[in-house]
Scaffold this motif. Structure first.
Motif, PDB file in Angstrom:
ATOM      1  N   ILE A  13      -6.373  14.409   9.501  1.00  0.00           N
ATOM      2  CA  ILE A  13      -6.285  13.362   8.322  1.00  0.00           C
ATOM      3  C   ILE A  13      -7.233  12.640   7.776  1.00  0.00           C
ATOM      4  O   ILE A  13      -7.787  12.293   7.026  1.00  0.00           O
ATOM      5  CB  ILE A  13      -4.933  13.124   8.290  1.00  0.00           C
ATOM      6  CG1 ILE A  13      -3.753  13.909   8.378  1.00  0.00           C
ATOM      7  CG2 ILE A  13      -4.852  11.917   7.188  1.00  0.00           C
ATOM      8  CD1 ILE A  13      -2.405  13.426   8.172  1.00  0.00           C
ATOM      9  N   TYR A  16       0.934  -1.579  -0.130  1.00  0.00           N
ATOM     10  CA  TYR A  16      -0.078  -0.115  -0.042  1.00  0.00           C
ATOM     11  C   TYR A  16       0.706   1.288  -0.216  1.00  0.00           C
ATOM     12  O   TYR A  16       1.938   1.000   0.131  1.00  0.00           O
ATOM     13  CB  TYR A  16      -1.288  -0.118   1.271  1.00  0.00           C
ATOM     14  CG  TYR A  16      -1.864  -1.252   0.975  1.00  0.00           C
ATOM     15  CD1 TYR A  16      -3.101  -1.094   0.335  1.00  0.00           C
ATOM     16  CD2 TYR A  16      -1.687  -2.466   1.936  1.00  0.00           C
ATOM     17  CE1 TYR A  16      -4.183  -1.842   0.652  1.00  0.00           C
ATOM     18  CE2 TYR A  16      -2.578  -3.676   1.879  1.00  0.00           C
ATOM     19  CZ  TYR A  16      -4.287  -3.467   0.924  1.00  0.00           C
ATOM     20  OH  TYR A  16      -4.778  -4.536   1.277  1.00  0.00           O
ATOM     21  N   PRO A  17       0.465   1.949  -0.345  1.00  0.00           N
ATOM     22  CA  PRO A  17       1.305   3.430  -0.744  1.00  0.00           C
ATOM     23  C   PRO A  17       1.576   4.263   0.664  1.00  0.00           C
ATOM     24  O   PRO A  17       0.567   4.393   1.323  1.00  0.00           O
ATOM     25  CB  PRO A  17       0.590   4.635  -1.868  1.00  0.00           C
ATOM     26  CG  PRO A  17      -0.568   3.837  -1.793  1.00  0.00           C
ATOM     27  CD  PRO A  17      -0.711   2.508  -1.185  1.00  0.00           C
ATOM     28  N   VAL A  18       2.413   4.561   0.366  1.00  0.00           N
ATOM     29  CA  VAL A  18       2.636   5.586   2.597  1.00  0.00           C
ATOM     30  C   VAL A  18       2.884   6.603   2.044  1.00  0.00           C
ATOM     31  O   VAL A  18       4.582   6.848   1.211  1.00  0.00           O
ATOM     32  CB  VAL A  18       3.995   4.279   3.006  1.00  0.00           C
ATOM     33  CG1 VAL A  18       4.073   5.534   4.385  1.00  0.00           C
ATOM     34  CG2 VAL A  18       3.395   3.228   3.820  1.00  0.00           C
ATOM     35  N   GLN A  19       2.797   7.962   2.732  1.00  0.00           N
ATOM     36  CA  GLN A  19       3.006   8.817   2.973  1.00  0.00           C
ATOM     37  C   GLN A  19       3.280   9.622   3.822  1.00  0.00           C
ATOM     38  O   GLN A  19       2.834   8.967   4.906  1.00  0.00           O
ATOM     39  CB  GLN A  19       1.600   9.875   2.342  1.00  0.00           C
ATOM     40  CG  GLN A  19       1.794  11.104   1.886  1.00  0.00           C
ATOM     41  CD  GLN A  19       0.768  12.165   1.865  1.00  0.00           C
ATOM     42  OE1 GLN A  19      -1.079  11.597   1.817  1.00  0.00           O
ATOM     43  NE2 GLN A  19       0.844  13.056   0.842  1.00  0.00           N
ATOM     44  N   ILE A  20       4.697   9.950   3.551  1.00  0.00           N
ATOM     45  CA  ILE A  20       5.508  10.316   5.084  1.00  0.00           C
ATOM     46  C   ILE A  20       5.177  12.004   5.542  1.00  0.00           C
ATOM     47  O   ILE A  20       5.145  12.421   4.556  1.00  0.00           O
ATOM     48  CB  ILE A  20       6.468  10.359   5.251  1.00  0.00           C
ATOM     49  CG1 ILE A  20       6.906   8.703   4.988  1.00  0.00           C
ATOM     50  CG2 ILE A  20       7.217  10.758   6.510  1.00  0.00           C
ATOM     51  CD1 ILE A  20       8.125   8.152   5.509  1.00  0.00           C
ATOM     52  N   ALA A  21       4.699  12.545   6.585  1.00  0.00           N
ATOM     53  CA  ALA A  21       4.499  13.571   6.272  1.00  0.00           C
ATOM     54  C   ALA A  21       5.092  14.273   7.777  1.00  0.00           C
ATOM     55  O   ALA A  21       5.193  13.814   9.206  1.00  0.00           O
ATOM     56  CB  ALA A  21       2.814  13.999   6.877  1.00  0.00           C
ATOM     57  N   TYR A  22       5.516  15.267   8.388  1.00  0.00           N
ATOM     58  CA  TYR A  22       6.329  15.532   8.769  1.00  0.00           C
ATOM     59  C   TYR A  22       5.867  17.026   9.614  1.00  0.00           C
ATOM     60  O   TYR A  22       5.394  18.231   8.766  1.00  0.00           O
ATOM     61  CB  TYR A  22       7.961  16.223   8.474  1.00  0.00           C
ATOM     62  CG  TYR A  22       8.885  14.761   8.313  1.00  0.00           C
ATOM     63  CD1 TYR A  22       9.200  13.982   8.995  1.00  0.00           C
ATOM     64  CD2 TYR A  22       8.919  14.272   6.975  1.00  0.00           C
ATOM     65  CE1 TYR A  22       9.932  13.056   8.420  1.00  0.00           C
ATOM     66  CE2 TYR A  22       9.317  13.477   6.708  1.00  0.00           C
ATOM     67  CZ  TYR A  22      10.021  13.037   7.541  1.00  0.00           C
ATOM     68  OH  TYR A  22      10.845  11.323   6.949  1.00  0.00           O
ATOM     69  N   GLN A  43     -11.437   4.588   5.226  1.00  0.00           N
ATOM     70  CA  GLN A  43      -9.529   4.715   5.720  1.00  0.00           C
ATOM     71  C   GLN A  43      -8.535   4.461   6.681  1.00  0.00           C
ATOM     72  O   GLN A  43      -9.864   5.033   7.423  1.00  0.00           O
ATOM     73  CB  GLN A  43      -8.868   6.183   4.916  1.00  0.00           C
ATOM     74  CG  GLN A  43      -8.922   6.325   3.442  1.00  0.00           C
ATOM     75  CD  GLN A  43      -8.795   5.325   2.186  1.00  0.00           C
ATOM     76  OE1 GLN A  43      -7.997   5.473   2.622  1.00  0.00           O
ATOM     77  NE2 GLN A  43      -9.803   4.632   2.029  1.00  0.00           N
TER      78      GLN A  43
END
Length: 193
Positions: free
Chosen positions: A141, A116-122, A157
């Protein structure tokens, strides 16, 4: 699935045992708890199979457990060990367990999974209370995703925020409930209408 927690399926964590010695057939536990079990019963005679999951998240307990489990296999040939991980080098573990007697088979079983695509947020700036800020961010989110998808797919989600250790998880859970209580009173998992 259809069983009461603590009867056929149970769990044991530090300071909490929700299992029944006579009834429980599957017991989930931390590596630390299993390590303590091995100190009390060096052959883990209550168990016929031990599964070490997420073996790539190596800790001192995990490394010691693998060595202890290997010794148990020498004394109890019917004892089975399953080592699983999505990212570990399986051949290194195979080599470790292949020094067991020939009567004990060691093998690699590979199961293809979904990526699964993973999006990292800082965070753009640091926060004094990062646990609280993480809880706020997860809820924010989740609301945005629900608003976006509600009219299109009506799908839920999931958001994973990784925390290590039981005290942090307890704190995380408490803070998450505090943050969700400060919303407008609506269920945070459905969009505002």
């Amino acid at each position: 699935m259809g069983s009461v927690v603590g009867e056929e399926v149970g769990y044991t964590i530090r300071f909490e045992d929700v299992s029944t010695k006579d009834l429980t057939r599957i017991c989930y536990m931390t590596d630390g708890v299993l390590f303590r079990e091995a100190l009390i019963d060096p052959l883990l005679s209550r168990f016929s199979v031990v599964m070490v999951d997420e073996a790539h998240e190596r800790s001192v307990y995990t490394d010691l457990l693998l060595a202890i489990l290997k010794k148990i296999c020498r004394k109890r040939p019917s004892f089975r060990i399953i080592v699983s991980s999505a990212t570990l080098d399986a051949t290194a573990f195979l080599e470790f367990f292949s020094s067991l007697p020939e009567s004990i088979d060691s093998m690699i079983v590979s199961l293809e999974g979904r990526a699964y695509p993973v999006q990292i947020a800082y965070l753009s700036e640091s926060s004094e209370d990062y646990v609280h800020k993480a809880a706020e961010t997860v809820i924010s989110i989740h609301r945005q995703v629900c608003l976006l998808l509600y009219s299109l797919v009506k799908a839920v989600q999931r958001i994973s925020a990784w925390k290590r250790g039981h005290p942090s998880l307890s704190d995380w859970s408490r803070r998450n409930r505090q943050v969700s209580r400060r919303t407008d009173g609506r269920d945070i998992f459905t969009p505002n209408k």
